[in-house]
Design an enzyme around this catalytic site. Structure first.
Site, short mmCIF file in Angstrom:
data_model
loop_
_atom_site.label_atom_id
_atom_site.label_comp_id
_atom_site.label_asym_id
_atom_site.label_seq_id
_atom_site.Cartn_x
_atom_site.Cartn_y
_atom_site.Cartn_z
N ARG A 1 0.85 -1.20 0.00
CA ARG A 1 0.00 0.00 0.00
C ARG A 1 0.88 1.24 0.00
O ARG A 1 1.79 1.36 0.81
CB ARG A 1 -0.92 0.02 1.23
CG ARG A 1 -1.91 -1.11 1.17
CD ARG A 1 -2.93 -1.05 2.28
NE ARG A 1 -3.65 -2.32 2.28
CZ ARG A 1 -4.58 -2.67 3.15
NH1 ARG A 1 -4.92 -1.83 4.10
NH2 ARG A 1 -5.17 -3.84 3.07
N SER B 1 -7.97 -1.12 0.83
CA SER B 1 -8.93 -1.51 1.85
C SER B 1 -9.57 -0.34 2.58
O SER B 1 -10.28 0.45 1.97
CB SER B 1 -8.24 -2.46 2.83
OG SER B 1 -9.19 -3.07 3.63
N HIS B 2 -9.30 -0.20 3.86
CA HIS B 2 -9.98 0.81 4.67
C HIS B 2 -9.31 2.18 4.56
O HIS B 2 -9.75 3.12 5.22
CB HIS B 2 -10.01 0.36 6.13
CG HIS B 2 -8.63 0.16 6.68
ND1 HIS B 2 -7.85 -0.91 6.35
CD2 HIS B 2 -7.89 0.93 7.51
CE1 HIS B 2 -6.69 -0.81 6.98
NE2 HIS B 2 -6.68 0.31 7.68
N LYS C 1 -2.43 -6.70 -3.95
CA LYS C 1 -1.96 -7.89 -3.26
C LYS C 1 -2.25 -9.14 -4.08
O LYS C 1 -3.12 -9.14 -4.96
CB LYS C 1 -2.57 -8.02 -1.87
CG LYS C 1 -4.04 -8.33 -1.85
CD LYS C 1 -4.48 -8.58 -0.41
CE LYS C 1 -5.96 -8.83 -0.34
NZ LYS C 1 -6.40 -9.30 0.97
N ASP D 1 -16.08 -1.73 4.48
CA ASP D 1 -14.94 -0.87 4.14
C ASP D 1 -14.73 -0.80 2.63
O ASP D 1 -15.53 -1.31 1.85
CB ASP D 1 -13.67 -1.35 4.87
CG ASP D 1 -13.15 -2.67 4.33
OD1 ASP D 1 -13.97 -3.47 3.82
OD2 ASP D 1 -11.94 -2.91 4.41
N ASP E 1 -12.89 -2.32 0.40
CA ASP E 1 -12.87 -3.54 -0.41
C ASP E 1 -13.87 -4.58 0.07
O ASP E 1 -13.88 -5.71 -0.45
CB ASP E 1 -11.46 -4.12 -0.47
CG ASP E 1 -10.94 -4.56 0.88
OD1 ASP E 1 -11.36 -3.97 1.90
OD2 ASP E 1 -10.12 -5.49 0.93
N ASP F 1 -14.32 -6.30 2.94
CA ASP F 1 -14.03 -7.44 3.82
C ASP F 1 -14.27 -7.13 5.30
O ASP F 1 -14.26 -8.04 6.12
CB ASP F 1 -12.62 -8.01 3.58
CG ASP F 1 -11.52 -6.98 3.76
OD1 ASP F 1 -11.83 -5.80 4.04
OD2 ASP F 1 -10.34 -7.35 3.59
N ARG F 2 -14.49 -5.85 5.63
CA ARG F 2 -14.74 -5.52 7.04
C ARG F 2 -16.23 -5.28 7.28
O ARG F 2 -16.97 -4.97 6.35
CB ARG F 2 -14.00 -4.25 7.43
CG ARG F 2 -12.51 -4.38 7.38
CD ARG F 2 -11.86 -3.13 7.95
NE ARG F 2 -10.41 -3.30 7.91
CZ ARG F 2 -9.56 -2.69 8.71
NH1 ARG F 2 -10.01 -1.85 9.63
NH2 ARG F 2 -8.27 -2.90 8.62
N THR G 1 -1.82 -10.79 13.77
CA THR G 1 -2.72 -9.92 13.02
C THR G 1 -2.56 -10.13 11.52
O THR G 1 -1.44 -10.24 11.01
CB THR G 1 -2.38 -8.46 13.37
OG1 THR G 1 -2.72 -8.25 14.74
CG2 THR G 1 -3.15 -7.47 12.50
N LYS H 1 -11.62 -12.29 5.13
CA LYS H 1 -12.73 -11.84 5.95
C LYS H 1 -13.81 -11.30 5.04
O LYS H 1 -13.53 -10.98 3.88
CB LYS H 1 -12.25 -10.83 6.98
CG LYS H 1 -11.54 -9.60 6.45
CD LYS H 1 -10.93 -8.84 7.63
CE LYS H 1 -10.36 -7.49 7.22
NZ LYS H 1 -8.97 -7.57 6.75
N ARG I 1 -0.88 1.03 17.58
CA ARG I 1 -2.18 0.54 18.03
C ARG I 1 -2.02 0.00 19.45
O ARG I 1 -1.19 -0.87 19.69
CB ARG I 1 -2.69 -0.57 17.11
CG ARG I 1 -2.77 -0.19 15.65
CD ARG I 1 -3.76 -1.09 14.92
NE ARG I 1 -3.66 -1.00 13.47
CZ ARG I 1 -4.14 0.01 12.72
NH1 ARG I 1 -4.71 1.04 13.31
NH2 ARG I 1 -4.02 -0.01 11.40
C1 VG1 Z 1 -5.03 -3.76 9.93
C2 VG1 Z 1 -5.76 -4.54 11.00
C3 VG1 Z 1 -5.67 -6.03 10.71
C4 VG1 Z 1 -6.22 -6.31 9.31
C5 VG1 Z 1 -5.47 -5.47 8.30
C6 VG1 Z 1 -6.01 -5.61 6.90
O1 VG1 Z 1 -3.66 -4.09 9.94
O2 VG1 Z 1 -5.25 -4.25 12.27
O3 VG1 Z 1 -6.39 -6.73 11.70
O4 VG1 Z 1 -6.07 -7.67 8.99
O5 VG1 Z 1 -5.56 -4.09 8.65
O6 VG1 Z 1 -7.37 -5.29 6.84
P1 VG1 Z 1 -2.54 -3.19 10.67
O7 VG1 Z 1 -1.23 -3.87 10.40
O8 VG1 Z 1 -2.65 -1.83 10.11
O9 VG1 Z 1 -2.89 -3.20 12.12
V1 VG1 Z 1 -7.98 -4.57 5.46
O10 VG1 Z 1 -9.67 -4.55 5.56
O11 VG1 Z 1 -7.11 -3.14 5.48
O12 VG1 Z 1 -7.43 -5.59 4.24
CO CO Z 2 -10.55 -4.32 3.84
#
Ligand code: VG1
Ligand code: CO
Length: 541
Positions: free
Chosen positions: A20, A111-112, A124, A275, A277, A279-280, A342, A374, A494
């Site tokens: 990313r 993603s988010h 990915k 979110d 993409d 998956d959340r 994670t 997810k 975090r």
């Molecule tokens: C974050 C979350 C993690 C999740 C990842 C991808 O990662 O904490 O639980 O699997 O995002 O989610 P990080 O390394 O920033 O804590 V998504 O929906 O961004 O593919």
């Molecule tokens: Co996502």
């Protein structure tokens, strides 16, 4: 076919879920191409292979899809299966990889993270099981980015990706598929659509906020068209390149419009958001926010009401920072329960091996072995199925759950965009002191153990080190500190906070109040104020 000379580009290391960067970085000459060729080379070439391709529709999605198609053709791929318009939610892509037994897929998403020319883009690779590539594969891809000296690309235009149907590009077949249908069919197999339809027919009200991201078309087809929820149940339902300025991260901070609706006097019975993409998921009842860790536990307790899970769950898994609420359900139901690092990629082996059927993360991620990602809408449908089957609303279900299993009060505090050196001071400072903390007291809390989490994968024996710092207290409270692996600006720390509460009189507190002692202890130990000059998190979930 043209071979374009190139040189390695620094920093193309996949994080928690792919590579990313800012969209403008991906638009630099050779940036995307280098990484895509490194994927192809890292998986042993794609000659004769079939891949799925699609993304969440954010800025640069369409350009990247066309480039990747031309590169796949030049690299000898047999076929590419592409979502119409270059669109596929992450769960739908995972499903298509499995349905067509392809050699994997490429998903374009950050993603988010927000989208747009000045925001984020991502890419990915998912393996033939439909899941995010494990570290062994991402390590091989990263290694290749450091030695790459050329990439292959077909001259000329990619075929039209907006029209469903079959075409060719060079010798490669290209199939453009409807992004929604196969996924919606799978959901219909797993859940009791008749019962959920009856719920909506009985005036059950819902709002689903797709946040101008990928789940709009999925939500409309499944919730409104197949399940009969009124038109308008899905809001912000058109995927936009910049998500209309929304930050499609389904949590109370960023999905505040939905929170306002759900906490208003005459709000709907049920609310959910997804979110970028897809998956959340965030689940909200009327005036009742469900923490993702509780959602996972409650689903574990009730999953057998859904037709796809009526035989029971083989086992459950959660990421380490996720609360232990699901562990209590697993213990009561005598289910194996796993704790992984994670990132969804760590669940894949356990699911492939049949050891777990349900997985979850505290970061609004829940899913099952129906795919290997997810799945936001899956979680929404599971909740709807549980509500339809039990006749209970979200708040009632949660209360009953806590009364049965006790409550793991839980919260995550994010400190975003910290200068990297300052974040390192906090993180390395805790790492260096882990051993000294044991036995020390902070207010009422005494440290019983402290370590850095490592994971031994029970299926393939691989070991993943440095997966978060844990500080455990004597009465079952704990905090965890991690550095985000998905951010693109500075460092994000975090802080995950948890206490166990079994006292039936104390199950109804505000989570931040209930966690006050462990929050205070964490701040004393970490020294945020001195290191980063602030103690207030940017996002609290
Ligand atoms: C974050 C979350 C993690 C999740 C990842 C991808 O990662 O904490 O639980 O699997 O995002 O989610 P990080 O390394 O920033 O804590 V998504 O929906 O961004 O593919
Ligand atoms: Co996502």
């Amino acid at each position: 076919m043209t071979t374009i000379p190139t040189t390695p580009i620094d920093g193309q290391k996949p994080g928690t879920s792919g590579l990313r960067k800012k969209a403008r970085v991906f638009m630099e000459p050779h940036y995307l191409e280098n990484f895509v060729q490194a994927i192809f080379d890292g998986i042993g070439g794609i000659a004769g292979k079939t891949l799925v391709l699609g993304g969440d529709g954010r800025f640069h999605n369409d350009v990247a899809v066309r480039t990747i198609l031309r590169m796949a053709a030049a690299n000898g791929a047999a076929k590419m299966i592409v979502g119409q318009g270059g669109l596929l939610s992450t769960p739908a892509a995972s499903h298509l990889i499995r349905l067509h037994e392809t050699d994997g897929g490429i998903i374009l998403s950050a993603s988010h993270n927000p989208g747009g020319i000045d925001e984020d883009f991502g890419i990915k690779f998912n393996t033939p099981n439909g899941g995010p590539a494990p570290e062994s594969v991402t390590d091989a891809i990263y290694a290749r980015t450091k030695t790459i000296d050329s990439y292959q690309i077909l001259e000329g235009d990619a075929p039209d990706i907006d029209a469903i149907g079959n075409s060719t590009l060079g010798d490669m077949a290209v199939e453009i598929v409807d992004p929604v249908t196969d996924y919606a069919d799978l959901m219909e197999e797993l859940f009791d659509f008749a019962a959920i339809r009856a719920l909506f027919a009985d005036n059950f009200t819902m709002q689903f906020d797709a946040m101008n991201a990928i789940t709009g078309p999925y939500g409309r087809e499944i919730l409104e068209d197949r399940l009969g929820a009124p038109k308008g149940t899905v809001v912000h339902d058109t995927p936009l390149p910049d998500f209309g300025g929304m930050h499609p991260d389904p949590n109370p901070t960023w999905a505040h419009e939905l929170m306002d609706v759900m906490f208003a006097d005459d709000g709907p019975d049920f609310g959910a958001a997804s979110d970028g993409d897809g998956d959340r998921n965030m689940i909200v009842g009327r005036r009742c926010y469900v923490s993702p860790s509780d959602s996972l536990a409650l689903i574990a307790a009730h999953a057998t009401v859904a037709p796809g899970y009526k035989k029971g769950l083989s086992g459950v898994a959660r990421s380490m920072p996720t609360s232990a609420a699901v562990d209590r359900v697993a213990a009561a139901l005598d289910l194996p329960c796993f704790e992984t690092p994670t990132g969804w990629k760590f669940f894949g082996n356990l699911m492939d091996d049949g050891q777990v059927a349900l997985c979850g993360e505290e970061s609004f991620g829940t899913g099952s072995d129906h795919i290997r990602e997810k799945d936001g809408l899956w979680a929404v449908l599971m909740w709807l199925n549980i509500i339809a089957a039990t006749g209970q609303g979200v708040a009632e279900l949660l209360k009953a759950h806590w009364a049965t299993y006790g409550r793991n009060y839980y919260s995550r505090h994010d400190f975003e965009a910290i200068p990297t050196d300052q974040a390192d001071v906090v993180f390395d400072g805790l790492r260096d002191r882990l051993g000294d903390l044991v036995g020390q007291s902070f207010g009422d809390l005494t440290v019983s153990a402290a370590d850095e989490f490592s994971y031994n994968d029970p299926v393939d024996g691989s070991v993943s080190h440095q997966q978060g710092l844990r500080v455990m207290f004597e009465d079952g409270a704990r905090f965890v500190l991690r550095k985000s692996g998905t951010g693109t600006t500075g460092a994000t720390l975090r802080l995950y906070l948890e206490i166990l509460e079994d006292d039936p009189e104390l199950l109804d507190q505000d989570a931040q109040d209930a966690l006050a002692n462990v929050i205070a202890a964490a701040h004393t130990i970490l020294g945020f104020e001195a290191a980063i000059g602030r103690t207030t998190p940017d996002v609290v979930t």
